[in-house]
Motif scaffolding. Structure first.
Motif: not given
Length: 101
Positions: A77-101
């Protein structure tokens, strides 16, 4: 077009640790596969990083090598998470709006 920087290849911690553990055991890979109840081709593919670790294989390897259950899955899972973050992390962080608690 902006050129992406060259990234250091990710190390598949699961495959690398499994490979080292198999080599250090002093047993043949075929013998380990037989005693663990894992098909030999599956063990080879896992060692090469071509097959994922499953919960069942984690339990079998953990029992055989006398290590805590879940270690192999955590490495996978550590490997898969790092790979997903590398491949899609930047785009996801731009796309997803944080929840304002």
């Amino acid at each position: 077009m902006k050129k992406k920087p060259q990234l250091i290849p990710l190390l598949n911690f699961f495959a690398e640790t499994l490979r080292e553990t198999l080599e250090e055991s002093g047993l043949s890979q075929a013998e380990i596969a037989r005693r663990c109840g894992i098909p030999a081709p599956h063990l080879t593919q896992m060692k090469q990083g071509k097959r994922r670790c499953t919960p069942e294989y984690d339990l079998r390897l953990s029992c055989f090598f006398g290590i805590p259950a879940g270690m192999w899955m955590n490495l996978q899972l550590d490997y898969e998470f790092m790979r997903a973050d590398r491949e899609k992390g930047e785009a996801i962080r731009k796309e997803v709006q944080p929840c304002a608690a």
